[in-house]
Design a protein around this motif. Sequence first.
Motif, PDB file in Angstrom:
ATOM      1  N   UNK A  51       9.629   9.898  -2.267  1.00  0.00           N
ATOM      2  CA  UNK A  51      10.505  10.643  -2.649  1.00  0.00           C
ATOM      3  C   UNK A  51      10.409  12.287  -2.903  1.00  0.00           C
ATOM      4  N   UNK A  52       9.137  12.711  -2.861  1.00  0.00           N
ATOM      5  CA  UNK A  52       8.700  13.959  -2.799  1.00  0.00           C
ATOM      6  C   UNK A  52       9.131  14.459  -1.339  1.00  0.00           C
ATOM      7  N   UNK A  53       9.072  13.559  -0.494  1.00  0.00           N
ATOM      8  CA  UNK A  53       9.314  13.861   1.127  1.00  0.00           C
ATOM      9  C   UNK A  53      10.745  14.216   1.160  1.00  0.00           C
ATOM     10  N   UNK A 374      11.917   2.252   0.923  1.00  0.00           N
ATOM     11  CA  UNK A 374      13.524   2.220   1.330  1.00  0.00           C
ATOM     12  C   UNK A 374      14.181   3.092   0.207  1.00  0.00           C
ATOM     13  N   UNK A 375      13.896   3.321  -0.884  1.00  0.00           N
ATOM     14  CA  UNK A 375      14.252   3.992  -2.043  1.00  0.00           C
ATOM     15  C   UNK A 375      15.259   3.015  -2.983  1.00  0.00           C
ATOM     16  N   UNK A 391      16.004   8.755   1.954  1.00  0.00           N
ATOM     17  CA  UNK A 391      14.762   7.710   2.101  1.00  0.00           C
ATOM     18  C   UNK A 391      14.893   6.671   3.146  1.00  0.00           C
ATOM     19  N   UNK A 392      16.276   6.339   3.055  1.00  0.00           N
ATOM     20  CA  UNK A 392      16.444   4.948   4.049  1.00  0.00           C
ATOM     21  C   UNK A 392      16.696   5.479   5.277  1.00  0.00           C
ATOM     22  N   UNK A 414      15.936  -4.290  -0.086  1.00  0.00           N
ATOM     23  CA  UNK A 414      15.495  -3.601   1.173  1.00  0.00           C
ATOM     24  C   UNK A 414      16.620  -3.879   2.102  1.00  0.00           C
ATOM     25  N   UNK A 415      17.148  -5.013   2.534  1.00  0.00           N
ATOM     26  CA  UNK A 415      18.279  -5.282   3.254  1.00  0.00           C
ATOM     27  C   UNK A 415      19.528  -4.382   2.824  1.00  0.00           C
ATOM     28  N   UNK A 416      19.703  -4.373   1.766  1.00  0.00           N
ATOM     29  CA  UNK A 416      20.671  -3.408   1.169  1.00  0.00           C
ATOM     30  C   UNK A 416      20.639  -2.087   1.217  1.00  0.00           C
TER      31      UNK A 416
END
Length: 625
Positions: A51-53, A374-375, A391-392, A414-416
């Motif tokens: 998230x910080x990324x 993936x967030x 993030x994705x 994750x798929x979503x």
Amino acid sequence: MSKEHITNTDDSKPPQKQGVREIPLHSLNMKQLIELDACTRCGECLTWCPVYDQDAKEDIIPRRKVIDFLKIAKAQHGLFAKIMKSDKLSAPLRAMLGRILGYRQIGRKEIDDFVQNLYECSTCGQCEVVCPAHIETVSLWEELRRIIVQAGYGPLEVQQTLVKSVKSFDNPWQQPRAARTKWARKAKKEGLIANLPREIKKTQGKTLLFLGCTAAYDGNVKQVAINNINILEALGIDYGILGSEEKCCASVLLRMGDPEHKRVFKENIDLFNSLGIETLISSCSGCFKTIMQDYPRIAPLNFEVLHSVEFIARMLKQGKLRFPHPVNRTVTYHDPCHLGRATGGFDAPRMIMEAIPGLKLVEMPRNREYSRCCGAGGGLKAGFPDIQTKMAQRRIQEAEETGAEHLVSSCPFCYQGLNVGITALESQLVMRDISGLVAESLLGYDVFERAAQKAASQVEEKKARQDARKDARSQKKAAQRAPQTESRPQPGESETVAIVTADSPPESQRAVELDPESLKKAERERKRAEKRAAREKEKALRRDGRQTAPDQTPAAAGEPAEKTPEDGVSDATELTTARNKSVTETVVSDSKTEKDRKRAEKRAAREKEKAARRAAREKAKAGDE
């Protein structure tokens, strides 16, 4: 605004009179309190936090959240706070002690900022993996969220829809309970499954397939549910599903900090235990982690809990499963946080992919316990959708660098979430759940590709039938217009045109085969001939009118008696007939209908009648003179 939401900045007054509610600390256990104090502020979490990324704010990293929470806790529950809250202190003495002790109470804005930062987290557990103090950050964040909700500060307003939906509809997607099995009926109709899934209460099966809300309600993720059904059917497993009686696992409530998760946990545990099952399989990593790790904290389970990849891997080890058909694809794998870091499920999916013939796995640089989140989890997608999208996208870029054609995971969430990144980047990667690869190798084909081909074929057949009916109607109308003896040429064939010379004998008439272009040319020639004939008629009528001089009587000229106008009309008609014989060639097309021929005859008759009348008028005028 209510008084409860107003922060008074006068430090001389007790905190409880300033509209700031206290955050209860009694629910934090000793281990968690020690962990809060154990943070070394090393900043290792900053380096790895996904998230910080994407949102480089110091306030959202774990070490800062720990510092801010301790600051709030000490201000509300510390020794100085207890002294300052005493009713025995007068206002002047409280103000003096505040200055001496350096005490400053916490305002509402500081708490709101902390709550905002606390929820800007996917609870992926990456900070827990890299923490040198071994702080169990995920359970700590979830417990802090719970006491924040208890104090009335959380969750965030945009996240409350998820919580209310689970409580009202037993799913986070605001869908009616009755629609939970709609995917199965539609899949059966489209030929994606051979039969409707078995119902566990009717079959008394020993294996319960818990599908989860996302696979059941999200049409874009339906392949997870469909492929798992096809796998269990192909392997002959004695399984069943709960159908419309299945409820949300309440993972959303737990991650948001809502205490209602305990009620839902207990209801599901009682239901599962009453079925007499031996194994519960879940294809959703979030459901799997929640049922396996979090449910037993509420009540014991009398069955085994497995992720679907663990179930398949076990059958491979026992020799009860082999993959007969190759799947020739290059893939890369994304480790779901709840299956990987939370439960250690790293090997099972890789064992499956290695066993499928033709499948090539290319790992991303960050994999297994260091897999980039993936967030989609922890309420982050609902609260901060823009951060989740970034993030994705970052994870998709990492997957693209491997050169793989397909991105595989084993979690509907994750798929979503990863599909959001694929769409945003317009990536050529194809998102797949690992169940799709397993089903394709077992069946020898991809059920979705086959269904799509069948649907396309049906569309083409339907169009062909419509075209055929349209052609039939057109032919029927043409046949009704054409004479009974007339034969129409087929499309693509040339037409036969008779070139007839009026003064030539019948045996000299000839039929010439012409192509469509020649037909057009012949038609133009025919029209020109008709126009020339009309001009010749008019000239002949004028010449005939000039043959009788004005001063010459019929008797002097040795001519018979004066003709009447009716005789003039007869002569003009004979003259017109003679002139018509001088036309060298008339083109008659067999393709002309009887109706067109009759119209042409009527037009010719009218032209003759007009010419005769003009001739009669000229004759009469000449006679008067």
